[in-house]
Design an enzyme around this catalytic site. Structure first.
Site, short mmCIF file in Angstrom:
data_model
loop_
_atom_site.label_atom_id
_atom_site.label_comp_id
_atom_site.label_asym_id
_atom_site.label_seq_id
_atom_site.Cartn_x
_atom_site.Cartn_y
_atom_site.Cartn_z
CB SER A 124 50.01 -55.15 -59.11
OG SER A 124 51.18 -54.39 -58.98
CG HIS A 151 36.06 -54.40 -52.74
ND1 HIS A 151 34.71 -54.57 -52.98
CD2 HIS A 151 36.69 -55.33 -53.50
CE1 HIS A 151 34.54 -55.56 -53.85
NE2 HIS A 151 35.74 -56.05 -54.17
CG ASP A 172 41.03 -62.06 -51.10
OD1 ASP A 172 40.45 -61.47 -50.16
OD2 ASP A 172 40.52 -63.02 -51.72
#
Length: 297
Positions: free
Chosen positions: A257, A155, A95
């Site tokens: 980050s 991921h 995200d």
């Protein structure tokens, strides 16, 4: 929040050069991992109010976190981010908000990646490996910024075989939009973890860039044992290699980050509409057919 290009924003960036970045980050780590209820409960409650965090999609309920860090690195329910149907293409690894995306520019000095308007940096410096960088000639990159309220696990964009991990020490500047506009080579200067993969499309790199207050970068193959690099660049070439399926967890940030995905010449093209400022979701398509008549990079 001040305009990233304003004098106030520039002043904030300048102050970062003077701050004790590692001391502040170490303090943040101690606070975030504290299990005392009088520390974790108000931190979690205050953070949820400030950022309107949706815990309905989290595996653990609000009362089930034993520290602020466990809340921040929370896992999502399996159906919270259904992957796009892109066949053998690439998926967004996290995200966040797209900072930049596009071709890797080739110059006599090697490939370069756009950081912000008027600023770029060397791919070889980012990866801390000149030979590895050569494999991405003619390729593309996408940079995604994870805000504090985002899901902070990363991921794998496609089926991939982990070949090498490189831990690179560096600074801990903020990776906000304002900082990326005003600090040269920001992502190639900050501490980072570089994962080099072999895929059906050729080489792929996933770079997790640390920042101020980021207590560390954890990967699934390290089992949380090496959150930070040492004083020197550390490289591990995996034999046997580590095989990860598309969408599997790769690692997580202990606080937020930036993630940079780099692909080679033979990888599929990025989808149309990958423009700075676009909100991205884990599992969203990064690659796909281009609009009719669009020129190739």
């Amino acid at each position: 929040m001040p305009d990233p290009g304003s004098p106030l924003a520039r002043l904030g960036v300048s102050i970062q050069h003077l701050l004790p970045q590692r001391a502040l980050t170490a303090l943040a780590h101690r606070i975030s991992t504290a299990r005392a209820g009088w520390i974790r409960r108000p931190l979690i409650a205050g953070f949820r109010r400030l950022y309107e965090v949706d815990l309905d999609e989290a595996v653990v309920p609000a009362s089930g976190f034993d520290s602020f860090d466990s809340f921040f690195t929370r896992a999502l329910k399996p159906d919270a981010r259904p992957p796009a149907s892109v066949g053998t293409g690439l998926l967004c690894p996290c995200d966040g908000t797209l900072s930049q995306a596009g071709p890797i520019f080739e110059e006599p000095s090697g490939g370069r990646i756009v950081q912000a308007k008027g600023r770029d940096y060397s791919l070889a410096e980012l990866l801390a490996d000149e030979k590895a960088a050569e494999a991405f000639t003619g390729g593309r990159f996408a940079t995604v910024y994870l805000a504090p309220y985002d899901y902070h696990r990363v991921h794998v964009p496609c089926d991939a075989t982990l070949r090498t991990e490189i831990r690179v020490p560096g600074r801990l500047f903020s990776v906000s939009d304002a900082t990326s506009r005003h600090i040269d080579r920001l992502f190639a200067r900050n501490e980072r973890m570089v994962a080099l993969f072999d895929t059906a499309h050729g080489p792929m790199a996933v770079v997790m860039v640390a920042a101020m207050l980021v207590a560390g970068i954890e990967t699934v193959w390290d089992a949380g044992l090496r959150l930070r690099p040492g004083r020197d660049v550390a490289r591990i070439d995996f034999d046997p290699t580590v095989r990860l399926s598309a969408g599997a967890e790769l690692g997580r940030f202990h606080w937020g980050s930036t993630v940079i995905v780099v692909t080679g010449r033979d990888a599929p093209d990025w989808v149309d509409g990958l423009v700075p400022g676009r909100r991205m979701r884990l599992g969203e398509a990064l690659t796909g057919p281009r609009a009719p008549g669009r020129a190739e990079n």
